[in-house]
Design a protein around this motif. Sequence first.
Motif, PDB file in Angstrom:
ATOM      1  N   THR A  19       0.834  -1.198   0.000  1.00  0.00           N
ATOM      2  CA  THR A  19       0.000   0.000   0.000  1.00  0.00           C
ATOM      3  C   THR A  19       0.873   1.254   0.000  1.00  0.00           C
ATOM      4  OG1 THR A  19      -1.828  -1.098   1.127  1.00  0.00           O
ATOM      5  CG2 THR A  19      -1.696   1.310   1.317  1.00  0.00           C
ATOM      6  N   ALA A  20       0.635   2.120  -0.978  1.00  0.00           N
ATOM      7  CA  ALA A  20       1.448   3.325  -1.128  1.00  0.00           C
ATOM      8  C   ALA A  20       0.911   4.149  -2.295  1.00  0.00           C
ATOM      9  CB  ALA A  20       2.909   2.952  -1.399  1.00  0.00           C
ATOM     10  N   ILE A  21       1.466   5.343  -2.437  1.00  0.00           N
ATOM     11  CA  ILE A  21       1.257   6.113  -3.655  1.00  0.00           C
ATOM     12  C   ILE A  21       2.374   5.730  -4.620  1.00  0.00           C
ATOM     13  CG2 ILE A  21       1.213   8.402  -4.696  1.00  0.00           C
ATOM     14  CD1 ILE A  21       0.079   9.452  -2.060  1.00  0.00           C
ATOM     15  N   TYR A  22       1.995   5.283  -5.796  1.00  0.00           N
ATOM     16  CA  TYR A  22       2.952   4.863  -6.822  1.00  0.00           C
ATOM     17  C   TYR A  22       3.091   5.988  -7.855  1.00  0.00           C
ATOM     18  CZ  TYR A  22       3.039   0.135  -4.974  1.00  0.00           C
ATOM     19  OH  TYR A  22       3.221  -0.957  -4.156  1.00  0.00           O
ATOM     20  N   THR A  23       4.328   6.360  -8.112  1.00  0.00           N
ATOM     21  CA  THR A  23       4.595   7.486  -8.993  1.00  0.00           C
ATOM     22  C   THR A  23       5.546   7.072 -10.102  1.00  0.00           C
ATOM     23  OG1 THR A  23       4.334   8.983  -7.105  1.00  0.00           O
ATOM     24  CG2 THR A  23       5.346   9.883  -9.092  1.00  0.00           C
ATOM     25  N   CYS A  24       5.232   7.527 -11.302  1.00  0.00           N
ATOM     26  CA  CYS A  24       6.044   7.250 -12.473  1.00  0.00           C
ATOM     27  C   CYS A  24       7.161   8.297 -12.592  1.00  0.00           C
ATOM     28  CB  CYS A  24       5.144   7.298 -13.700  1.00  0.00           C
ATOM     29  SG  CYS A  24       5.949   7.076 -15.273  1.00  0.00           S
ATOM     30  N   ASN A  25       8.307   7.863 -13.065  1.00  0.00           N
ATOM     31  CA  ASN A  25       9.464   8.734 -13.223  1.00  0.00           C
ATOM     32  C   ASN A  25      10.151   8.379 -14.529  1.00  0.00           C
ATOM     33  OD1 ASN A  25      12.759   8.659 -12.178  1.00  0.00           O
ATOM     34  ND2 ASN A  25      11.632  10.576 -12.129  1.00  0.00           N
ATOM     35  N   ALA A  26      10.586   9.388 -15.288  1.00  0.00           N
ATOM     36  CA  ALA A  26      11.218   9.098 -16.567  1.00  0.00           C
ATOM     37  C   ALA A  26      12.279  10.136 -16.905  1.00  0.00           C
ATOM     38  CB  ALA A  26      10.170   9.060 -17.669  1.00  0.00           C
ATOM     39  N   ALA A  27      13.334   9.657 -17.540  1.00  0.00           N
ATOM     40  CA  ALA A  27      14.387  10.532 -18.044  1.00  0.00           C
ATOM     41  C   ALA A  27      14.110  10.778 -19.526  1.00  0.00           C
ATOM     42  CB  ALA A  27      15.756   9.893 -17.850  1.00  0.00           C
ATOM     43  N   ILE A  28      13.814  12.040 -19.865  1.00  0.00           N
ATOM     44  CA  ILE A  28      13.333  12.359 -21.210  1.00  0.00           C
ATOM     45  C   ILE A  28      14.158  13.478 -21.826  1.00  0.00           C
ATOM     46  CG2 ILE A  28      11.366  13.211 -22.540  1.00  0.00           C
ATOM     47  CD1 ILE A  28       9.544  11.973 -20.387  1.00  0.00           C
ATOM     48  N   SER A  29      14.582  13.241 -23.052  1.00  0.00           N
ATOM     49  CA  SER A  29      15.211  14.299 -23.843  1.00  0.00           C
ATOM     50  C   SER A  29      14.155  14.911 -24.757  1.00  0.00           C
ATOM     51  CB  SER A  29      16.343  13.725 -24.699  1.00  0.00           C
ATOM     52  OG  SER A  29      17.391  13.225 -23.908  1.00  0.00           O
ATOM     53  N   THR A  30      14.117  16.224 -24.795  1.00  0.00           N
ATOM     54  CA  THR A  30      13.086  16.900 -25.587  1.00  0.00           C
ATOM     55  C   THR A  30      13.540  17.236 -27.007  1.00  0.00           C
ATOM     56  OG1 THR A  30      13.750  19.004 -24.645  1.00  0.00           O
ATOM     57  CG2 THR A  30      11.951  17.834 -23.552  1.00  0.00           C
ATOM     58  N   ALA A  31      14.821  17.021 -27.271  1.00  0.00           N
ATOM     59  CA  ALA A  31      15.336  17.280 -28.624  1.00  0.00           C
ATOM     60  C   ALA A  31      16.686  16.603 -28.768  1.00  0.00           C
ATOM     61  CB  ALA A  31      15.461  18.775 -28.880  1.00  0.00           C
ATOM     62  N   ARG A  32      17.123  16.451 -30.020  1.00  0.00           N
ATOM     63  CA  ARG A  32      18.431  15.845 -30.258  1.00  0.00           C
ATOM     64  C   ARG A  32      19.508  16.691 -29.598  1.00  0.00           C
ATOM     65  NH1 ARG A  32      19.951  12.269 -34.130  1.00  0.00           N
ATOM     66  NH2 ARG A  32      17.969  12.532 -35.224  1.00  0.00           N
ATOM     67  N   ASN A  33      20.473  16.019 -28.986  1.00  0.00           N
ATOM     68  CA  ASN A  33      21.613  16.669 -28.331  1.00  0.00           C
ATOM     69  C   ASN A  33      21.218  17.459 -27.086  1.00  0.00           C
ATOM     70  OD1 ASN A  33      23.443  15.702 -30.281  1.00  0.00           O
ATOM     71  ND2 ASN A  33      22.966  17.412 -31.636  1.00  0.00           N
ATOM     72  N   VAL A  34      20.002  17.250 -26.592  1.00  0.00           N
ATOM     73  CA  VAL A  34      19.581  17.878 -25.338  1.00  0.00           C
ATOM     74  C   VAL A  34      19.653  16.832 -24.240  1.00  0.00           C
ATOM     75  CG1 VAL A  34      17.656  18.915 -24.072  1.00  0.00           C
ATOM     76  CG2 VAL A  34      18.092  19.565 -26.460  1.00  0.00           C
ATOM     77  N   VAL A  35      20.341  17.168 -23.157  1.00  0.00           N
ATOM     78  CA  VAL A  35      20.488  16.238 -22.046  1.00  0.00           C
ATOM     79  C   VAL A  35      19.115  15.930 -21.452  1.00  0.00           C
ATOM     80  CG1 VAL A  35      21.476  15.937 -19.738  1.00  0.00           C
ATOM     81  CG2 VAL A  35      22.799  17.069 -21.540  1.00  0.00           C
ATOM     82  N   ALA A  36      18.920  14.675 -21.120  1.00  0.00           N
ATOM     83  CA  ALA A  36      17.637  14.270 -20.552  1.00  0.00           C
ATOM     84  C   ALA A  36      17.418  14.897 -19.187  1.00  0.00           C
ATOM     85  CB  ALA A  36      17.576  12.751 -20.435  1.00  0.00           C
ATOM     86  N   SER A  37      16.156  15.215 -18.915  1.00  0.00           N
ATOM     87  CA  SER A  37      15.722  15.684 -17.600  1.00  0.00           C
ATOM     88  C   SER A  37      14.772  14.654 -17.004  1.00  0.00           C
ATOM     89  CB  SER A  37      14.998  17.030 -17.717  1.00  0.00           C
ATOM     90  OG  SER A  37      15.869  18.029 -18.191  1.00  0.00           O
ATOM     91  N   TRP A  38      14.690  14.669 -15.675  1.00  0.00           N
ATOM     92  CA  TRP A  38      13.792  13.742 -14.995  1.00  0.00           C
ATOM     93  C   TRP A  38      12.427  14.394 -14.805  1.00  0.00           C
ATOM     94  CZ3 TRP A  38      14.919   8.742 -14.320  1.00  0.00           C
ATOM     95  CH2 TRP A  38      16.263   8.357 -14.392  1.00  0.00           C
ATOM     96  N   TYR A  39      11.387  13.620 -15.117  1.00  0.00           N
ATOM     97  CA  TYR A  39      10.022  14.086 -14.955  1.00  0.00           C
ATOM     98  C   TYR A  39       9.263  13.112 -14.055  1.00  0.00           C
ATOM     99  CZ  TYR A  39      11.022  17.168 -18.879  1.00  0.00           C
ATOM    100  OH  TYR A  39      11.570  18.127 -19.700  1.00  0.00           O
ATOM    101  N   TRP A  40       8.256  13.663 -13.358  1.00  0.00           N
ATOM    102  CA  TRP A  40       7.456  12.870 -12.425  1.00  0.00           C
ATOM    103  C   TRP A  40       5.973  12.974 -12.769  1.00  0.00           C
ATOM    104  CZ3 TRP A  40       9.673   9.893  -8.620  1.00  0.00           C
ATOM    105  CH2 TRP A  40      11.022  10.131  -8.340  1.00  0.00           C
ATOM    106  N   GLY A  41       5.269  11.878 -12.548  1.00  0.00           N
ATOM    107  CA  GLY A  41       3.823  11.912 -12.632  1.00  0.00           C
ATOM    108  C   GLY A  41       3.228  12.420 -11.330  1.00  0.00           C
ATOM    109  N   GLN A  42       1.898  12.427 -11.277  1.00  0.00           N
ATOM    110  CA  GLN A  42       1.220  12.960 -10.091  1.00  0.00           C
ATOM    111  C   GLN A  42       1.006  11.880  -9.033  1.00  0.00           C
ATOM    112  OE1 GLN A  42      -0.309  11.995 -12.789  1.00  0.00           O
ATOM    113  NE2 GLN A  42      -2.083  10.823 -12.112  1.00  0.00           N
ATOM    114  N   GLY A  43       1.158  10.629  -9.410  1.00  0.00           N
ATOM    115  CA  GLY A  43       0.999   9.526  -8.469  1.00  0.00           C
ATOM    116  C   GLY A  43      -0.392   8.919  -8.510  1.00  0.00           C
ATOM    117  N   THR A  44      -0.449   7.640  -8.186  1.00  0.00           N
ATOM    118  CA  THR A  44      -1.729   6.944  -8.098  1.00  0.00           C
ATOM    119  C   THR A  44      -1.725   6.063  -6.847  1.00  0.00           C
ATOM    120  OG1 THR A  44      -3.294   5.524  -9.312  1.00  0.00           O
ATOM    121  CG2 THR A  44      -0.958   4.992  -9.546  1.00  0.00           C
ATOM    122  N   GLN A  45      -2.831   6.071  -6.139  1.00  0.00           N
ATOM    123  CA  GLN A  45      -2.911   5.347  -4.867  1.00  0.00           C
ATOM    124  C   GLN A  45      -3.192   3.870  -5.104  1.00  0.00           C
ATOM    125  OE1 GLN A  45      -2.630   6.543  -1.501  1.00  0.00           O
ATOM    126  NE2 GLN A  45      -2.639   4.333  -1.070  1.00  0.00           N
TER     127      GLN A  45
END
Length: 122
Positions: free
Chosen positions: A91-117
């Motif tokens: 039992t917990a809040i489960y949250t998605c996390n992803a390392a995403i590059s928004t364009a070629r040669n752009v370093v990936a940033s980490w993004y988070w979802g809002q979570g689901t119980q």
Amino acid sequence: QVQLVESGGGLVQPGGSLRLSCTASGSIFVINVMAWYRQAPGQERELVARIVSGGGNPSYADSVKGRFTISRDDAKNTVYLQMNSLKPEDTAIYTCNAAISTARNVVASWYWGQGTQVTVSS
């Protein structure tokens, strides 16, 4: 702008199953790592599972090995978490996390979802 949206949480009895989904949308060039974290009340956030682009090398927390399976569909920018043999301690809040590059040669940033119980209770 990148968004991660989770779905699939809910209430399930011990021993039951749930499948979580997380879809990324927006300005996406490539998604490298995708992962699921969870946080129970009064506890620190815990890495549950992670998976790299192409679906290789999934890794899991010891507490979920053999019960949870992480997978991804790169064509849909979506990661899944199949949770079987659920226990009350899951039992917990489960949250998605992803390392995403928004364009070629752009370093990936980490993004988070809002979570689901996820609640495991009889």
